[in-house]
Design a protein around this motif. Structure first.
Motif, PDB file in Angstrom:
ATOM      1  N   THR A   1       0.821  -1.218   0.000  1.00  0.00           N
ATOM      2  CA  THR A   1       0.000   0.000   0.000  1.00  0.00           C
ATOM      3  C   THR A   1       0.851   1.262   0.000  1.00  0.00           C
ATOM      4  O   THR A   1       0.309   2.368   0.080  1.00  0.00           O
ATOM      5  CB  THR A   1      -0.923   0.018   1.236  1.00  0.00           C
ATOM      6  N   THR A   2       2.187   1.118  -0.085  1.00  0.00           N
ATOM      7  CA  THR A   2       3.095   2.279  -0.071  1.00  0.00           C
ATOM      8  C   THR A   2       4.154   2.090  -1.139  1.00  0.00           C
ATOM      9  O   THR A   2       4.646   0.979  -1.354  1.00  0.00           O
ATOM     10  CB  THR A   2       3.772   2.443   1.302  1.00  0.00           C
ATOM     11  N   ILE A   3       4.524   3.202  -1.820  1.00  0.00           N
ATOM     12  CA  ILE A   3       5.589   3.189  -2.812  1.00  0.00           C
ATOM     13  C   ILE A   3       6.450   4.426  -2.603  1.00  0.00           C
ATOM     14  O   ILE A   3       5.952   5.512  -2.268  1.00  0.00           O
ATOM     15  CB  ILE A   3       5.018   3.165  -4.243  1.00  0.00           C
ATOM     16  N   GLY A   4       7.773   4.250  -2.750  1.00  0.00           N
ATOM     17  CA  GLY A   4       8.677   5.373  -2.563  1.00  0.00           C
ATOM     18  C   GLY A   4       8.778   6.223  -3.814  1.00  0.00           C
ATOM     19  O   GLY A   4       8.734   5.705  -4.935  1.00  0.00           O
ATOM     20  N   ALA A   5       8.911   7.537  -3.628  1.00  0.00           N
ATOM     21  CA  ALA A   5       9.068   8.436  -4.766  1.00  0.00           C
ATOM     22  C   ALA A   5      10.320   8.034  -5.547  1.00  0.00           C
ATOM     23  O   ALA A   5      11.377   7.777  -4.980  1.00  0.00           O
ATOM     24  CB  ALA A   5       9.160   9.877  -4.280  1.00  0.00           C
ATOM     25  N   GLY A   6      10.187   7.950  -6.869  1.00  0.00           N
ATOM     26  CA  GLY A   6      11.297   7.583  -7.745  1.00  0.00           C
ATOM     27  C   GLY A   6      11.503   6.090  -7.854  1.00  0.00           C
ATOM     28  O   GLY A   6      12.428   5.651  -8.536  1.00  0.00           O
ATOM     29  N   ASN A   7      10.662   5.301  -7.198  1.00  0.00           N
ATOM     30  CA  ASN A   7      10.805   3.835  -7.228  1.00  0.00           C
ATOM     31  C   ASN A   7       9.753   3.189  -8.118  1.00  0.00           C
ATOM     32  O   ASN A   7       8.704   3.747  -8.401  1.00  0.00           O
ATOM     33  CB  ASN A   7      10.678   3.257  -5.825  1.00  0.00           C
ATOM     34  N   GLU A   8      10.052   1.951  -8.506  1.00  0.00           N
ATOM     35  CA  GLU A   8       9.082   1.115  -9.201  1.00  0.00           C
ATOM     36  C   GLU A   8       8.858  -0.125  -8.352  1.00  0.00           C
ATOM     37  O   GLU A   8       9.797  -0.673  -7.792  1.00  0.00           O
ATOM     38  CB  GLU A   8       9.597   0.720 -10.583  1.00  0.00           C
ATOM     39  N   GLN A   9       7.587  -0.539  -8.264  1.00  0.00           N
ATOM     40  CA  GLN A   9       7.253  -1.614  -7.319  1.00  0.00           C
ATOM     41  C   GLN A   9       6.328  -2.622  -7.971  1.00  0.00           C
ATOM     42  O   GLN A   9       5.449  -2.281  -8.763  1.00  0.00           O
ATOM     43  CB  GLN A   9       6.580  -1.008  -6.084  1.00  0.00           C
ATOM     44  N   ALA A  10       6.545  -3.885  -7.641  1.00  0.00           N
ATOM     45  CA  ALA A  10       5.629  -4.945  -8.075  1.00  0.00           C
ATOM     46  C   ALA A  10       4.485  -5.032  -7.063  1.00  0.00           C
ATOM     47  O   ALA A  10       4.725  -5.113  -5.860  1.00  0.00           O
ATOM     48  CB  ALA A  10       6.350  -6.283  -8.175  1.00  0.00           C
ATOM     49  N   LEU A  11       3.247  -5.000  -7.575  1.00  0.00           N
ATOM     50  CA  LEU A  11       2.076  -5.074  -6.711  1.00  0.00           C
ATOM     51  C   LEU A  11       1.485  -6.475  -6.751  1.00  0.00           C
ATOM     52  O   LEU A  11       1.275  -7.048  -7.830  1.00  0.00           O
ATOM     53  CB  LEU A  11       0.990  -4.077  -7.171  1.00  0.00           C
ATOM     54  N   THR A  12       1.239  -7.016  -5.566  1.00  0.00           N
ATOM     55  CA  THR A  12       0.551  -8.310  -5.459  1.00  0.00           C
ATOM     56  C   THR A  12      -0.911  -8.022  -5.134  1.00  0.00           C
ATOM     57  O   THR A  12      -1.226  -7.466  -4.079  1.00  0.00           O
ATOM     58  CB  THR A  12       1.170  -9.176  -4.361  1.00  0.00           C
ATOM     59  N   VAL A  13      -1.801  -8.403  -6.039  1.00  0.00           N
ATOM     60  CA  VAL A  13      -3.221  -8.034  -5.932  1.00  0.00           C
ATOM     61  C   VAL A  13      -4.072  -9.310  -5.867  1.00  0.00           C
ATOM     62  O   VAL A  13      -3.962 -10.184  -6.727  1.00  0.00           O
ATOM     63  CB  VAL A  13      -3.657  -7.176  -7.135  1.00  0.00           C
ATOM     64  N   GLU A  14      -4.870  -9.385  -4.809  1.00  0.00           N
ATOM     65  CA  GLU A  14      -5.826 -10.489  -4.701  1.00  0.00           C
ATOM     66  C   GLU A  14      -7.182 -10.039  -5.266  1.00  0.00           C
ATOM     67  O   GLU A  14      -7.753  -9.058  -4.809  1.00  0.00           O
ATOM     68  CB  GLU A  14      -5.994 -10.931  -3.249  1.00  0.00           C
ATOM     69  N   VAL A  15      -7.671 -10.756  -6.276  1.00  0.00           N
ATOM     70  CA  VAL A  15      -8.931 -10.423  -6.950  1.00  0.00           C
ATOM     71  C   VAL A  15      -9.957 -11.501  -6.597  1.00  0.00           C
ATOM     72  O   VAL A  15      -9.689 -12.701  -6.772  1.00  0.00           O
ATOM     73  CB  VAL A  15      -8.737 -10.342  -8.475  1.00  0.00           C
ATOM     74  N   THR A  16     -11.137 -11.079  -6.120  1.00  0.00           N
ATOM     75  CA  THR A  16     -12.205 -12.016  -5.716  1.00  0.00           C
ATOM     76  C   THR A  16     -13.471 -11.748  -6.527  1.00  0.00           C
ATOM     77  O   THR A  16     -13.873 -10.595  -6.709  1.00  0.00           O
ATOM     78  CB  THR A  16     -12.523 -11.863  -4.221  1.00  0.00           C
ATOM     79  N   ASN A  17     -14.092 -12.813  -6.995  1.00  0.00           N
ATOM     80  CA  ASN A  17     -15.356 -12.713  -7.748  1.00  0.00           C
ATOM     81  C   ASN A  17     -16.516 -12.513  -6.765  1.00  0.00           C
ATOM     82  O   ASN A  17     -16.858 -13.411  -5.991  1.00  0.00           O
ATOM     83  CB  ASN A  17     -15.573 -13.992  -8.571  1.00  0.00           C
ATOM     84  N   ASN A  18     -17.118 -11.319  -6.786  1.00  0.00           N
ATOM     85  CA  ASN A  18     -18.255 -11.003  -5.912  1.00  0.00           C
ATOM     86  C   ASN A  18     -19.605 -11.421  -6.496  1.00  0.00           C
ATOM     87  O   ASN A  18     -20.626 -11.322  -5.814  1.00  0.00           O
ATOM     88  CB  ASN A  18     -18.309  -9.496  -5.630  1.00  0.00           C
ATOM     89  N   LEU A  19     -19.595 -11.843  -7.750  1.00  0.00           N
ATOM     90  CA  LEU A  19     -20.860 -12.127  -8.423  1.00  0.00           C
ATOM     91  C   LEU A  19     -21.420 -13.483  -7.986  1.00  0.00           C
ATOM     92  O   LEU A  19     -20.714 -14.318  -7.420  1.00  0.00           O
ATOM     93  CB  LEU A  19     -20.667 -12.113  -9.941  1.00  0.00           C
ATOM     94  N   ASN A  20     -22.716 -13.691  -8.307  1.00  0.00           N
ATOM     95  CA  ASN A  20     -23.378 -14.948  -7.982  1.00  0.00           C
ATOM     96  C   ASN A  20     -23.287 -15.949  -9.129  1.00  0.00           C
ATOM     97  O   ASN A  20     -24.103 -16.861  -9.211  1.00  0.00           O
ATOM     98  CB  ASN A  20     -24.861 -14.699  -7.662  1.00  0.00           C
ATOM     99  N   GLN A  21     -22.315 -15.774  -9.989  1.00  0.00           N
ATOM    100  CA  GLN A  21     -22.175 -16.652 -11.141  1.00  0.00           C
ATOM    101  C   GLN A  21     -20.694 -16.820 -11.460  1.00  0.00           C
ATOM    102  O   GLN A  21     -19.854 -15.994 -11.085  1.00  0.00           O
ATOM    103  CB  GLN A  21     -22.896 -16.065 -12.357  1.00  0.00           C
ATOM    104  N   THR A  22     -20.405 -17.884 -12.149  1.00  0.00           N
ATOM    105  CA  THR A  22     -19.036 -18.108 -12.617  1.00  0.00           C
ATOM    106  C   THR A  22     -18.779 -17.236 -13.831  1.00  0.00           C
ATOM    107  O   THR A  22     -19.589 -17.193 -14.765  1.00  0.00           O
ATOM    108  CB  THR A  22     -18.829 -19.584 -12.976  1.00  0.00           C
ATOM    109  N   VAL A  23     -17.644 -16.520 -13.814  1.00  0.00           N
ATOM    110  CA  VAL A  23     -17.276 -15.663 -14.943  1.00  0.00           C
ATOM    111  C   VAL A  23     -16.037 -16.252 -15.605  1.00  0.00           C
ATOM    112  O   VAL A  23     -15.227 -16.941 -14.966  1.00  0.00           O
ATOM    113  CB  VAL A  23     -17.017 -14.217 -14.488  1.00  0.00           C
ATOM    114  N   THR A  24     -15.899 -16.002 -16.888  1.00  0.00           N
ATOM    115  CA  THR A  24     -14.782 -16.564 -17.648  1.00  0.00           C
ATOM    116  C   THR A  24     -14.078 -15.467 -18.428  1.00  0.00           C
ATOM    117  O   THR A  24     -14.592 -14.359 -18.588  1.00  0.00           O
ATOM    118  CB  THR A  24     -15.283 -17.640 -18.625  1.00  0.00           C
TER     119      THR A  24
END
Length: 529
Positions: A399-422
Motif C-alpha cells: 500500500t506504499t511506494i517510494g518516490a522515484g521507485n518502481e514496485q511490483a504489486l501483489t493483488v488479490e482479486v475475488t469474484n463477488n458475483l453470484n455466477q461463474t465468470v470466464t
C-alpha cells in the motif's frame, strides 16, 4: 232498505218532472280476453266488466245513473269448482257505472297434466244498487238492495307443445370457458317442428360462445310430445365473477302443426359453477442485486380445484423496466390439485434500477382438462433488490511506494458475483505522478462465485511525487454465464507515496529479483474462506 233524502233544490230534470219514480238495475257481465292457455303455465288472467244497465221506468238522468250503478262490487273466484287454480283472494272492484272497464288481472295456474279443452271458472260477485228512486221537489227516497250473482268464465286450454327444463349438466368454471348442457322435455300434447333453444344470460359475467355473446341458440329440429332434447352451450365466466349459480333464461322457438311460428313461455335454467382455477407461490427468495444477474426461487402450488397439465411459472410484470427476466418463464409440468413443486427464474437487474423492496407480478400458464391454454394472473412476489456492488473485490498487499521507485504489486482479486465468470482480464490504471509499466494487465480463465486469484502488476512513482495518498484504479472485462462480454465498475484503491527511502525498489533491483525466480508461477489461486 228505503232511504229518504231531502234536497235543498232540484236540477233541471226535476224542474221538468217535479215528482215520480225511476226504476232500474245494473246488468253485469264479466269476460276475459286470455285466449288459449297452455298446460303447466301460470298467467295473469285479463278481466273486463260490462254494465249495460237496465231502466224499467225512466226519469231524470241523475236517478237513472243511480239505479244502474253497481256500488262496492267485489269478485270471488270459485276455483274449488274448476281445475283452473286461482292464486289470489277476493278482488275489490269498486263502483261500476254503465259501460265497460278493465280490472286488475288475476294470476291463475293451468295444471301441467290438464288435457286440452274448454273449462269453466265460476266467479261470484256482489254489489249494492238502488232498485227504485222516488222523488219530488223536496226530497227523494231510494230503495237500496244488495245482489249476489255468479258468472262463469270460459278458459280454453290449447292443444300445443309445452316445454320444461328437466336437467342441467354444468362444467362452468370461474375464469374459464366450459360446456353447459340443458335438457328440456316437450310436456305438451302436440309435436314441434324446426325447434331451436335459446339460452340468454342475465349478467355480463356469464357469456356464450367464442364471441362472448349474451345469448346462444342450438337447433334441435322435430320434437315429439314426451321427448327430451339436450342442447350444449359453450359458457364463459369472467375471472371476477362470483362463485355461485347463475340463472339463465331459456326459450324454445318452433313451428306448430298449422305451420305457424311460435315461441314458448320463458323458462329458467340454473347453471352451477366451479371455483376459479388458482395457484399460490410460497417460500420465495431471491438474489437480485442492482447491476447483476440473479434469480427468484420458490414453490408453486396448484390450489385447485382441478388438475392441470403443462404448468409454466411466468414473470408477467410490466411496471419494472429495469428488471428484465433472462428467461420469461419456467416449466413445472403437470400438477394435481394440492400438489407443489419448486421453480427458479433467472432475472437481470440493470444498473439503472433502484435498490429496495419490490413487488413483481407473476402468473401461471397451464392447460385445462380440455387441453386449452389458460393463465392465472393473480400472483405477486415481494422481494428485496440489493444495492449495487463492485463485481470484483481488490486487495493489495503493498500500500506504499517510494518516490522515484518502481514496485511490483501483489493483488488479490475475488469474484463477488453470484455466477461463474470466464475470460477475465484485469487492467491497472494510475495518473501522474504514478504510472503503470508494461505489465498493466492480468488474466484468469474463470472464477467461480467467491473464488479468488492473485495477480501481479507494476507501478512506479516519479521522483517529484509529493508524499501523500493517490488512487490506483482497476477494471475487469469478463464473460458472464450467458457468454455476454461485460465491463466491471472501476475500482479505486489508495496508494501512499513516501520519500525515496520509504518503500519500493529501483526498477533494476526488481528485474534482478525477477530473474532469480524465473519459472515461478505469476498467478496464484486460492478460494476465499
Amino acid at each position: 232498505m228505503v232511504v229518504l233524502l231531502t234536497t235543498a233544490g232540484v236540477g233541471p230534470a226535476i224542474a221538468q218532472q217535479s215528482s215520480g219514480q225511476v226504476v232500474g238495475q245494473p246488468d253485469i257481465s264479466i269476460d276475459t280476453s286470455a285466449g288459449k292457455l297452455a298446460p303447466g303455465t301460470s298467467v295473469k288472467l285479463p278481466l273486463s266488466i260490462t254494465n249495460r244497465g237496465q231502466i224499467d221506468r225512466a226519469g231524470p238522468q241523475q236517478y237513472e245513473s243511480r239505479v244502474t250503478t253497481a256500488r262496492g262490487m267485489t269478485m270471488t273466484f270459485q276455483d274449488g269448482q274448476s281445475p283452473i287454480e286461482v292464486n289470489s283472494g277476493p278482488v275489490a272492484v269498486g263502483n261500476v257505472p254503465t259501460g265497460t272497464r278493465d280490472v286488475s288481472p288475476v294470476e291463475i295456474t293451468v295444471p301441467e297434466n290438464l288435457e286440452p279443452g274448454v273449462y269453466e271458472l265460476p266467479v261470484e260477485y256482489e254489489y249494492a244498487y238502488t232498485r227504485v228512486a222516488e222523488f219530488n221537489t223536496q226530497s227523494a227516497e231510494y230503495n237500496d238492495l244488495t245482489r249476489t250473482r255468479t258468472e262463469t268464465l270460459t278458459i280454453e286450454v290449447d292443444d300445443k307443445p309445452q316445454f320444461d327444463v328437466v336437467d342441467v349438466d354444468s362444467n362452468a368454471q370461474i375464469g374459464d370457458e366450459k360446456d353447459v348442457s340443458i335438457t328440456l322435455e316437450n310436456t305438451g300434447t302436440e309435436p314441434a317442428r324446426d325447434a331451436s333453444v335459446t339460452a340468454q344470460s342475465g349478467t355480463g359475467q356469464l357469456s356464450f360462445g367464442t364471441d362472448q355473446s349474451q345469448s346462444s341458440t342450438g337447433y334441435v329440429g322435430a320434437w315429439e310430445p314426451g321427448e327430451a332434447k339436450t342442447v350444449t352451450y359453450r359458457a364463459s365466466l369472467t375471472p371476477d365473477a362470483s362463485h355461485r349459480s347463475y340463472a339463465t333464461d331459456v326459450t324454445v322457438a318452433y313451428t306448430d302443426t298449422n305451420g305457424i311460428d311460435q315461441k314458448s313461455e320463458q323458462l329458467t335454467a340454473g347453471i352451477s359453477t366451479a371455483a376459479e382455477q388458482s395457484f399460490d407461490l410460497e417460500n420465495v427468495s431471491s438474489t437480485l442485486r442492482v447491476g447483476e444477474d440473479g434469480e427468484i426461487t420458490g414453490t408453486v402450488t396448484n390450489t385447485g380445484p382441478n388438475a392441470v397439465d403443462n404448468a409454466v411459472v411466468r414473470f408477467t410484470d410490466q411496471d419494472s423496466p429495469n428488471v428484465i427476466p433472462i428467461e420469461q418463464s419456467v416449466a413445472v409440468g403437470a400438477l394435481e390439485a394440492g400438489e407443489s413443486t419448486s421453480f427458479r427464474l433467472p432475472i437481470e437487474v440493470s444498473s439503472e434500477a433502484e435498490a429496495g423492496t419490490k413487488s413483481f407480478d407473476f402468473g401461471v400458464q397451464y392447460r385445462n382438462s380440455d387441453d386449452e391454454k389458460r393463465q392465472y394472473d393473480k400472483l405477486s412476489v415481494v422481494t428485496a433488490v440489493a444495492p449495487e456492488r463492485d463485481q470484483f473485490a481488490v486487495d493489495i498487499e503493498e500500500t506504499t511506494i517510494g518516490a522515484g521507485n518502481e514496485q511490483a504489486l501483489t493483488v488479490e482479486v475475488t469474484n463477488n458475483l453470484n455466477q461463474t465468470v470466464t475470460d477475465v482480464e484485469a487492467r491497472i490504471f494510475a495518473d501522474d505522478p504514478l504510472s503503470t509499466g508494461d505489465d498493466d494487465t492480468g488474466y484468469v480463465e474463470s472464477l467461480k462465485p467467491g473464488e479468488s486469484v492473485t495477480m501481479s502488476f507494476e507501478l512506479s512513482a516519479a521522483e517529484s511525487a509529493t508524499e501523500k495518498t493517490y488512487p490506483v484504479s482497476f477494471d475487469f472485462r469478463y464473460d458472464d454465464e450467458r457468454g455476454n462480454s461485460q465491463l466491471s465498475n472501476t475500482i479505486r484503491v489508495p496508494m501512499a507515496v513516501s520519500s525515496s527511502d520509504g518503500g519500493g525498489f529501483p526498477l533494476t533491483s526488481i528485474l534482478v529479483v525477477g530473474s532469480l525466480v524465473a519459472g515461478a508461477v505469476g498467478v496464484l489461486w486460492h478460494r476465499r474462506d
